[in-house]
Motif scaffolding. Sequence first.
Motif, PDB file in Angstrom:
ATOM      1  N   CYS A 118       0.845  -1.181   0.000  1.00 25.73           N
ATOM      2  CA  CYS A 118       0.000   0.000   0.000  1.00 25.73           C
ATOM      3  C   CYS A 118       0.891   1.245   0.000  1.00 25.73           C
ATOM      4  N   ASN A 119       0.521   2.233  -0.795  1.00 22.95           N
ATOM      5  CA  ASN A 119       1.270   3.482  -0.868  1.00 22.95           C
ATOM      6  C   ASN A 119       0.323   4.662  -0.685  1.00 22.95           C
ATOM      7  N   VAL A 120       0.719   5.603   0.143  1.00 23.02           N
ATOM      8  CA  VAL A 120      -0.110   6.779   0.419  1.00 23.02           C
ATOM      9  C   VAL A 120       0.743   8.035   0.280  1.00 23.02           C
ATOM     10  N   LEU A 121       0.215   8.998  -0.459  1.00 18.23           N
ATOM     11  CA  LEU A 121       0.848  10.305  -0.604  1.00 18.23           C
ATOM     12  C   LEU A 121      -0.011  11.290   0.176  1.00 18.23           C
ATOM     13  N   SER A 122       0.464  11.686   1.360  1.00 21.31           N
ATOM     14  CA  SER A 122      -0.363  12.508   2.241  1.00 21.31           C
ATOM     15  C   SER A 122       0.291  13.844   2.533  1.00 21.31           C
ATOM     16  N   ILE A 123      -0.539  14.795   2.931  1.00 22.61           N
ATOM     17  CA  ILE A 123      -0.083  16.124   3.309  1.00 22.61           C
ATOM     18  C   ILE A 123      -0.359  16.303   4.792  1.00 22.61           C
ATOM     19  N   PRO A 124       0.672  16.563   5.596  1.00 18.23           N
ATOM     20  CA  PRO A 124       0.478  16.604   7.051  1.00 18.23           C
ATOM     21  C   PRO A 124      -0.151  17.891   7.575  1.00 18.23           C
ATOM     22  N   SER A 125      -0.024  18.985   6.816  1.00 23.75           N
ATOM     23  CA  SER A 125      -0.597  20.259   7.240  1.00 23.75           C
ATOM     24  C   SER A 125      -0.853  21.103   6.005  1.00 23.75           C
ATOM     25  N   PRO A 126      -1.657  22.178   6.120  1.00 24.27           N
ATOM     26  CA  PRO A 126      -2.092  22.922   4.923  1.00 24.27           C
ATOM     27  C   PRO A 126      -0.962  23.448   4.047  1.00 24.27           C
ATOM     28  N   SER A 127       0.155  23.830   4.627  1.00 23.57           N
ATOM     29  CA  SER A 127       1.230  24.420   3.826  1.00 23.57           C
ATOM     30  C   SER A 127       2.376  23.452   3.564  1.00 23.57           C
ATOM     31  N   ALA A 128       2.218  22.207   3.954  1.00 28.40           N
ATOM     32  CA  ALA A 128       3.316  21.238   3.839  1.00 28.40           C
ATOM     33  C   ALA A 128       3.352  20.566   2.473  1.00 28.40           C
TER      34      ALA A 128
END
Length: 121
Positions: A95-105
């Motif tokens: 499984c691979n996930v491309l996530s953003i941890p905070s609005p400007s990250a």
Amino acid sequence: QVKLVESGGGLVQPGGSLRLSCAASGRIFSIEAMGWYRQAPGKQRELVASITSDDTTNYADSVKGRFTISRDNAKNTVYLQMNSLKPDDTALYYCNVLSIPSPSASPEDYWDQGTQVTVSS
């Protein structure tokens, strides 16, 4: 950090079905894309299917018409429904996930440890 918990692998006979799921948790503001890759012994890791935040999907030619990827945004979970399985589908599925941890990250890339799918009679 993001933790991925995958489930659903196992042994199935040719022509059978399996459903993989992968739940992401942790520091997540949004998820850009989720996907499934696989690696068979002696072969390179390859993309099986992916789905973006706007539900655009992409499939490897070898699984088109047999596999379906979907996601539940409320649960940060991605699924892979695998039908009409063949021995050639035998591999370790990641499984691979491309996530953003905070609005400007910037997006961060995460992988799980993989789950074995074996198609054999």
